[in-house]
Design a protein around this motif. Structure first.
Motif, mmCIF file in Angstrom:
data_model
loop_
_atom_site.group_PDB
_atom_site.id
_atom_site.type_symbol
_atom_site.label_atom_id
_atom_site.label_comp_id
_atom_site.label_asym_id
_atom_site.label_seq_id
_atom_site.Cartn_x
_atom_site.Cartn_y
_atom_site.Cartn_z
ATOM 1 N N ALA A 31 0.710 -1.313 -0.027
ATOM 2 C CA ALA A 31 0.065 0.009 0.111
ATOM 3 C C ALA A 31 0.848 1.270 -0.032
ATOM 4 N N HIS A 32 2.033 1.243 0.832
ATOM 5 C CA HIS A 32 2.797 2.229 0.937
ATOM 6 C C HIS A 32 3.555 2.514 -0.574
ATOM 7 N N THR A 33 3.698 1.561 -1.455
ATOM 8 C CA THR A 33 4.571 1.939 -2.633
ATOM 9 C C THR A 33 3.491 2.607 -3.733
ATOM 10 N N ILE A 34 2.234 2.467 -3.412
ATOM 11 C CA ILE A 34 1.354 2.878 -4.416
ATOM 12 C C ILE A 34 1.042 4.539 -3.851
ATOM 13 N N LYS A 35 1.329 5.451 -5.304
ATOM 14 C CA LYS A 35 1.702 6.898 -4.779
ATOM 15 C C LYS A 35 0.373 7.452 -4.531
ATOM 16 N N ASP A 36 -0.695 7.148 -5.053
ATOM 17 C CA ASP A 36 -1.962 7.743 -5.013
ATOM 18 C C ASP A 36 -2.811 6.868 -3.808
ATOM 19 N N LYS A 37 -2.617 7.273 -2.557
ATOM 20 C CA LYS A 37 -3.130 6.558 -1.556
ATOM 21 C C LYS A 37 -4.669 6.084 -1.729
ATOM 22 N N LEU A 38 -5.580 7.121 -2.148
ATOM 23 C CA LEU A 38 -7.047 6.974 -2.285
ATOM 24 C C LEU A 38 -7.111 5.959 -3.113
ATOM 25 N N VAL A 39 -6.380 5.850 -4.341
ATOM 26 C CA VAL A 39 -6.578 4.745 -5.528
ATOM 27 C C VAL A 39 -6.161 3.204 -4.710
ATOM 28 N N GLY A 40 -5.031 3.378 -3.853
ATOM 29 C CA GLY A 40 -4.568 1.983 -3.402
ATOM 30 C C GLY A 40 -5.441 1.461 -2.365
ATOM 31 N N PHE A 41 -6.120 2.520 -1.601
ATOM 32 C CA PHE A 41 -6.902 1.990 -0.385
ATOM 33 C C PHE A 41 -8.379 1.612 -1.329
ATOM 34 N N ALA A 42 -8.708 2.323 -2.105
ATOM 35 C CA ALA A 42 -10.033 1.953 -2.904
ATOM 36 C C ALA A 42 -9.823 0.300 -3.654
ATOM 37 N N LEU A 43 -8.588 0.098 -4.150
ATOM 38 C CA LEU A 43 -8.406 -1.155 -4.784
ATOM 39 C C LEU A 43 -8.271 -2.174 -3.648
#
Length: 290
Positions: A31-43
């Motif tokens: 999750a930390h490697t995904i720059k867009d945190k909102l997109v990461g947590f949505a996925l």
């Protein structure tokens, strides 16, 4: 796991919790490697929803007494994800992950003793305190934080409070449910859609294109998170909440290693010493419950 066992799981409980710790540190690193945190947590929420939607078709329905706990845990875990998202937006993985996770076992131990009337043995108290000491050492290994770091620290501590809260709620709720798998399936079916729907409301149609580069990492992270917490809830149905809460936070040691090896964050003598302290606390807990 169709029902709750009558007896403790023996050595299977610590093995399950330590496995969950590895999985938890791994999905947080993803999750930390995904720059867009909102997109990461949505996925991650999409993964929760997809797996849970299938699981509810093959698992028993939780008993009526468990539904208030499922509702409360859904709210708490949604707040936890929102705070964790903000935590990773504001600061470094290696510092804030230990603070977020390290707050939880102490709060769970206090709640288990004062609210649930399940006091720890002397050895159990010592083990929890040693683990918390090690976690504090990991969190503060780079020195005391400055004023600019206060927002990130507040988010991290708030995350820890949410972790402790849903840990206690689920520890009680799963014992009322009559089914571990059914409790988890419905919990994640209720929780899973919240952040994806929030992200869709904020980003609109652009969300699909924004999510595409991170699809594999996000869905993998969500699946690992499901497995990790599933193991924890199964362990909670068989063992002591405070001990399990402390054991699962060994993910901080794993996260420190990931921070050094993957994110090239400094490990140093202080982090190594703090990690050894956490492991010593685990040994004390295991001896106390042997």
């Amino acid at each position: 796991m169709p029902g709750l066992p009558a007896a403790a799981g023996g050595g299977a409980v610590p093995i399950a919790v330590l496995t969950a710790a590895v999985l938890h540190a791994t999905w947080n690193a993803l999750a930390h490697t995904i720059k867009d945190k909102l997109v990461g947590f949505a996925l991650i929420g999409v993964a929760f929803t997809a797996v849970a939607a299938v699981a509810v078709c093959f698992t028993p329905l939780p008993a009526p007494a468990a539904w208030p706990f499922i509702a409360a845990s859904t709210a708490l875990q949604t707040a936890y994800q929102a705070l964790l998202l903000q935590t990773y937006r504001l600061g470094d993985f290696g510092q804030l992950y230990p603070i977020a996770r390290g707050t939880s076992p102490l709060l769970v131990a206090v709640a288990s003793t004062t609210v649930l009337g399940r006091p720890l043995s002397g050895g159990g108290v010592l083990g929890v305190l040693v683990i918390c000491l090690g976690l504090a050492g990991l969190a503060l290994a780079d020195g005391l934080p400055g004023r600019a770091q206060l927002p990130s620290l507040a988010a991290a501590v708030g995350t820890g409070v949410m972790i402790a809260s849903y840990t206690v709620v689920d520890g009680i709720g799963v014992r009322h449910a009559g089914t571990v798998s059914g409790y988890l399936a419905w919990l994640y079916l209720c929780q899973g859609p919240v952040l994806p729907l929030a992200a869709l409301a904020l980003r609109g149609r652009a969300l699909v294109a924004q999510a595409r580069p991170f699809l594999l990492r996000g869905l993998t992270g969500g699946t690992l998170s499901l497995l990790a917490y599933g193991l924890v809830v199964w362990a909670q149905s068989r063992g002591d909440l405070a001990t399990i809460a402390a054991l699962r936070e060994t993910s901080i040691v794993i996260a420190a290693a990931i921070g050094a090896l993957v994110f090239h964050e400094p490990l140093g003598r202080r982090r190594i010493g703090a990690s050894a302290t956490v492991l010593a606390g685990i040994a004390v807990l295991e001896l106390a419950h042997a």
